[in-house]
Write a protein that holds these residues in place. Structure first.
Motif, PDB file in Angstrom:
ATOM      1  N   UNK A 442       0.809  -1.228   0.000  1.00  0.00           N
ATOM      2  CA  UNK A 442       0.000   0.000   0.000  1.00  0.00           C
ATOM      3  C   UNK A 442       0.842   1.278   0.000  1.00  0.00           C
ATOM      4  N   UNK A 443       1.942   1.288   0.753  1.00  0.00           N
ATOM      5  CA  UNK A 443       2.767   2.491   0.812  1.00  0.00           C
ATOM      6  C   UNK A 443       3.406   2.777  -0.548  1.00  0.00           C
ATOM      7  N   UNK A 444       3.879   1.702  -1.211  1.00  0.00           N
ATOM      8  CA  UNK A 444       4.475   1.881  -2.534  1.00  0.00           C
ATOM      9  C   UNK A 444       3.433   2.393  -3.525  1.00  0.00           C
ATOM     10  N   UNK A 445       2.212   1.891  -3.413  1.00  0.00           N
ATOM     11  CA  UNK A 445       1.147   2.333  -4.314  1.00  0.00           C
ATOM     12  C   UNK A 445       0.872   3.825  -4.124  1.00  0.00           C
ATOM     13  N   UNK A 446       0.701   4.251  -2.871  1.00  0.00           N
ATOM     14  CA  UNK A 446       0.369   5.652  -2.633  1.00  0.00           C
ATOM     15  C   UNK A 446       1.525   6.580  -2.989  1.00  0.00           C
ATOM     16  N   UNK A 447       2.757   6.093  -2.760  1.00  0.00           N
ATOM     17  CA  UNK A 447       3.922   6.891  -3.149  1.00  0.00           C
ATOM     18  C   UNK A 447       3.935   7.094  -4.656  1.00  0.00           C
ATOM     19  N   UNK A 448       3.736   6.015  -5.411  1.00  0.00           N
ATOM     20  CA  UNK A 448       3.767   6.106  -6.874  1.00  0.00           C
ATOM     21  C   UNK A 448       2.591   6.939  -7.391  1.00  0.00           C
ATOM     22  N   UNK A 449       1.408   6.743  -6.775  1.00  0.00           N
ATOM     23  CA  UNK A 449       0.199   7.372  -7.294  1.00  0.00           C
ATOM     24  C   UNK A 449       0.157   8.871  -7.016  1.00  0.00           C
ATOM     25  N   UNK A 450       0.621   9.252  -5.815  1.00  0.00           N
ATOM     26  CA  UNK A 450       0.424  10.645  -5.395  1.00  0.00           C
ATOM     27  C   UNK A 450       1.703  11.470  -5.330  1.00  0.00           C
ATOM     28  N   UNK A 451       2.846  10.843  -5.591  1.00  0.00           N
ATOM     29  CA  UNK A 451       4.087  11.620  -5.635  1.00  0.00           C
ATOM     30  C   UNK A 451       4.862  11.359  -6.923  1.00  0.00           C
ATOM     31  N   UNK A 452       5.222  10.101  -7.167  1.00  0.00           N
ATOM     32  CA  UNK A 452       6.093   9.787  -8.293  1.00  0.00           C
ATOM     33  C   UNK A 452       5.421  10.097  -9.635  1.00  0.00           C
ATOM     34  N   UNK A 453       4.176   9.626  -9.802  1.00  0.00           N
ATOM     35  CA  UNK A 453       3.511   9.833 -11.084  1.00  0.00           C
ATOM     36  C   UNK A 453       3.207  11.307 -11.354  1.00  0.00           C
ATOM     37  N   UNK A 454       2.702  12.077 -10.373  1.00  0.00           N
ATOM     38  CA  UNK A 454       2.520  13.521 -10.639  1.00  0.00           C
ATOM     39  C   UNK A 454       3.821  14.228 -10.993  1.00  0.00           C
ATOM     40  N   UNK A 455       4.902  13.817 -10.300  1.00  0.00           N
ATOM     41  CA  UNK A 455       6.196  14.430 -10.588  1.00  0.00           C
ATOM     42  C   UNK A 455       6.608  14.186 -12.041  1.00  0.00           C
ATOM     43  N   UNK A 456       6.515  12.920 -12.468  1.00  0.00           N
ATOM     44  CA  UNK A 456       6.923  12.600 -13.833  1.00  0.00           C
ATOM     45  C   UNK A 456       5.954  13.178 -14.868  1.00  0.00           C
ATOM     46  N   UNK A 457       4.698  13.344 -14.482  1.00  0.00           N
ATOM     47  CA  UNK A 457       3.744  13.957 -15.391  1.00  0.00           C
ATOM     48  C   UNK A 457       4.133  15.406 -15.676  1.00  0.00           C
ATOM     49  N   UNK A 458       4.497  16.122 -14.609  1.00  0.00           N
ATOM     50  CA  UNK A 458       4.940  17.503 -14.782  1.00  0.00           C
ATOM     51  C   UNK A 458       6.239  17.551 -15.582  1.00  0.00           C
ATOM     52  N   UNK A 459       7.159  16.646 -15.251  1.00  0.00           N
ATOM     53  CA  UNK A 459       8.448  16.597 -15.956  1.00  0.00           C
ATOM     54  C   UNK A 459       8.242  16.343 -17.449  1.00  0.00           C
ATOM     55  N   UNK A 460       7.348  15.413 -17.750  1.00  0.00           N
ATOM     56  CA  UNK A 460       7.093  15.100 -19.159  1.00  0.00           C
ATOM     57  C   UNK A 460       6.480  16.276 -19.897  1.00  0.00           C
ATOM     58  N   UNK A 461       5.587  16.992 -19.215  1.00  0.00           N
ATOM     59  CA  UNK A 461       4.977  18.167 -19.840  1.00  0.00           C
ATOM     60  C   UNK A 461       6.027  19.217 -20.168  1.00  0.00           C
ATOM     61  N   UNK A 462       6.992  19.362 -19.237  1.00  0.00           N
ATOM     62  CA  UNK A 462       7.998  20.390 -19.412  1.00  0.00           C
ATOM     63  C   UNK A 462       9.047  20.019 -20.452  1.00  0.00           C
ATOM     64  N   UNK A 463       9.434  18.722 -20.479  1.00  0.00           N
ATOM     65  CA  UNK A 463      10.603  18.346 -21.275  1.00  0.00           C
ATOM     66  C   UNK A 463      10.318  17.385 -22.430  1.00  0.00           C
ATOM     67  N   UNK A 464       9.217  16.654 -22.383  1.00  0.00           N
ATOM     68  CA  UNK A 464       9.025  15.626 -23.400  1.00  0.00           C
ATOM     69  C   UNK A 464       7.916  15.943 -24.398  1.00  0.00           C
ATOM     70  N   UNK A 465       7.118  16.936 -24.120  1.00  0.00           N
ATOM     71  CA  UNK A 465       6.037  17.250 -25.054  1.00  0.00           C
ATOM     72  C   UNK A 465       6.569  17.647 -26.426  1.00  0.00           C
ATOM     73  N   UNK A 466       7.765  18.214 -26.418  1.00  0.00           N
ATOM     74  CA  UNK A 466       8.349  18.655 -27.691  1.00  0.00           C
ATOM     75  C   UNK A 466       9.125  17.531 -28.385  1.00  0.00           C
ATOM     76  N   UNK A 467       9.217  16.374 -27.717  1.00  0.00           N
ATOM     77  CA  UNK A 467       9.970  15.247 -28.277  1.00  0.00           C
ATOM     78  C   UNK A 467       8.994  14.286 -28.942  1.00  0.00           C
ATOM     79  N   UNK A 468       9.288  13.891 -30.144  1.00  0.00           N
ATOM     80  CA  UNK A 468       8.403  12.990 -30.871  1.00  0.00           C
ATOM     81  C   UNK A 468       8.467  11.580 -30.297  1.00  0.00           C
ATOM     82  N   UNK A 469       7.423  10.820 -30.590  1.00  0.00           N
ATOM     83  CA  UNK A 469       7.396   9.420 -30.155  1.00  0.00           C
ATOM     84  C   UNK A 469       8.593   8.671 -30.726  1.00  0.00           C
ATOM     85  N   UNK A 470       8.931   8.952 -31.966  1.00  0.00           N
ATOM     86  CA  UNK A 470      10.064   8.293 -32.614  1.00  0.00           C
ATOM     87  C   UNK A 470      11.367   8.567 -31.876  1.00  0.00           C
TER      88      UNK A 470
END
Length: 487
Positions: A442-470
């Motif tokens: 449960x602790x790993x789930x909540x850590x990933x769901x409410x900290x790790x995933x939001x962090x990477x979501x923001x990171x991806x918006x900032x740095x990966x949106x301009x990068x193509x899938x290829x």
């Protein structure tokens, strides 16, 4: 004599090499059966970033007379480079190669330059054979008297007769005390490997297990297994992977082992096993006993959602039994690593996609998605060669189920490689969100769901949106390519 036993550092790119650092059971078992010599175990998975320097340090510190190397096919190129390095630094040191690749490919090796740095090859089980080889090197017996070895005479090898399967009652438990380093782990747990049986009698034609043990099944005694578990725990393990190819070939024996583990108090740690859907569902009491004994994860050989592909793989039509196995395991909060094989001869993208959808609908906790690989000496290899679908016949360093070494009737190797990446990325946020995972961690789930995933979501918006899938795909493949570059 001083004996240095090495396992290879190569790790399939599926795994996070920083969090998956298993000891090698084979060299530990060989060490447990060596008599009268100094033996040291070096699992190079713990020194992946500085292999050449580590070999030099080991040779200087332990002054080995014999260096033994264990390698699977995808690790053989590394083993050869390490043996070359050993010979260049200490040419009088004898080198011995064992493991699956040596067993399956010794003829081909010895008829080519691949055998160059090796003095001896052990074919098949090495637990007792290695000590017999030491006796011969020590002058106590002849090399010709040892079944299962190949040895160099000038520039060619002599191959002794094949070694019969060992009497498991004669094999002592592994010697874990001679491991040079610590740090074996599985996502934060201290990891070790134990075996309860050897061999498999199933007809799957993509597996090379029968080339090591034949179509046989042998089980260690419960007393010996408990002793092995206790020894692993004494050496720090709180998570044990059973190396058995199929834990459910002997259901009564498995249930008795579960009871014995519980009675001995060894259910205070966690276990992973590999099993079949047919085996798991063949008893109404097995899974409850597993849960009591501490079995937390089952690698389940699901393989494919297509009846046609299951027939090709010689798995039989196991789809309904798989659904039942998943349901029963999840009732006891036992997590499932689902074995999946993609890239079968008639696969199109929709067929590959259907497998991932099938796993998600079943709430499989983790994907073990592999690309069909034409392993040496397997029936599947011969079939794929006859169909003209093998695109990489001899670079075995890529035979780790991650790289596409084949094509299908509709997809090129690069297509298969990309589709595996595409659907892993598509379902990345699904992993670690299943009910069984949440109940176990449960602790790993909540850590990933409410900290790790939001962090990477923001990171991806900032740095990966301009990068193509290829470009993202290219970067990930470059990282995978670099993963096992040690020299």
């Amino acid at each position: 004599m001083n004996i240095l036993l090495l396992s290879m550092p190569d790790c399939a790119p599926h795994f996070n090499a920083n969090r998956w650092k298993p000891p090698n059971l084979a060299i530990s078992s060989i060490a447990g059966n060596i008599e009268g010599h100094n033996v040291y175990l070096a699992d190079l998975i713990l020194r992946r970033t500085r292999i050449a320097e580590t070999i030099r340090e080991l040779l200087l510190q332990y002054q080995p007379d014999i260096v033994g190397l264990s390698a699977m096919s995808f690790q053989f190129a590394t083993a050869k480079r390490i043996a070359d390095l050993v010979k260049s630094l200490k040419k009088d040191t004898k080198t011995v190669l064992g493991g699956y690749h040596a067993t399956l490919m010794y003829h081909e090796m010895c008829e080519s330059d691949d055998s160059g740095p090796f003095d001896f090859i052990i074919r098949g089980e090495g637990d007792l054979c290695f000590n017999e080889l030491l006796e011969a090197i020590d002058g106590k017996r002849s090399l010709e008297s040892i079944p299962g070895i190949s040895f160099r005479v000038d520039n060619y090898f002599i191959h002794n007769q094949a070694r019969p399967l060992e009497d498991l009652t004669k094999i002592k438990i592994p010697n874990r005390s001679q491991r040079i380093w610590k740090g074996y782990q599985y996502y934060g747990f201290t990891l070790d490997i134990v075996e309860s049986s050897r061999g498999c009698v199933m007809p799957c034609n993509f597996c090379s297990m029968d080339k090591m043990y034949g179509k046989t099944f042998r089980r260690f005694s419960i007393e010996r297994i408990l002793l092995d578990i206790a020894n692993a725990k004494q050496n720090g393990a709180n998570f044990i992977i059973f190396s058995d190819d199929n834990f459910t070939l002997d259901i009564k024996g498995f249930e008795s082992l579960c009871d014995a583990i519980t009675e001995a108090g060894h259910n205070d740690i966690r276990y992973i096993i590999q099993a079949s859907s047919m085996g798991i569902t063949s008893s109404d009491t097995l899974i409850e006993k597993m849960a009591k004994a501490g079995f937390r994860i089952v690698f389940l050989g699901i393989e494919n959602a297509s009846e046609e592909n299951l027939r090709l793989l010689k798995k039989g039509n196991i789809i309904e039994r798989t659904k039942l196995a998943v349901k029963r395991l999840h009732e006891y909060n036992i997590m499932i690593v689902g074995g999946m094989i993609i890239g079968n001869p008639n696969d199109k993208e929709e067929d590959i996609a259907r497998n991932y959808e099938f796993f998600v609908n079943l709430q499989i906790d983790f994907f073990a998605d592999q690309i069909l690989t034409p392993y040496p000496k397997t029936g599947m290899r011969e079939e794929l060669l006859n169909m003209g679908l093998v695109t990489n016949k001899y670079d075995y360093s890529r035979y780790n189920c991650f790289w596409a070494n084949i094509k299908t009737n509709y997809l090129e190797p690069e297509d298969i490689q990309f589709l595996r990446w595409k659907y892993n990325r598509k379902y990345a946020n699904y992993i670690c969100t299943t009910p069984a995972f949440i109940k176990n961690y449960p602790l790993a789930y909540y850590y990933r769901q409410y900290f790790r995933r939001p962090f990477f979501k923001i990171k991806n918006r900032l740095f990966q949106n301009s990068i193509s899938e290829k470009e993202l795909y290219k970067r990930d493949m470059e990282r995978a390519e670099a993963m096992n570059k040690f020299f």
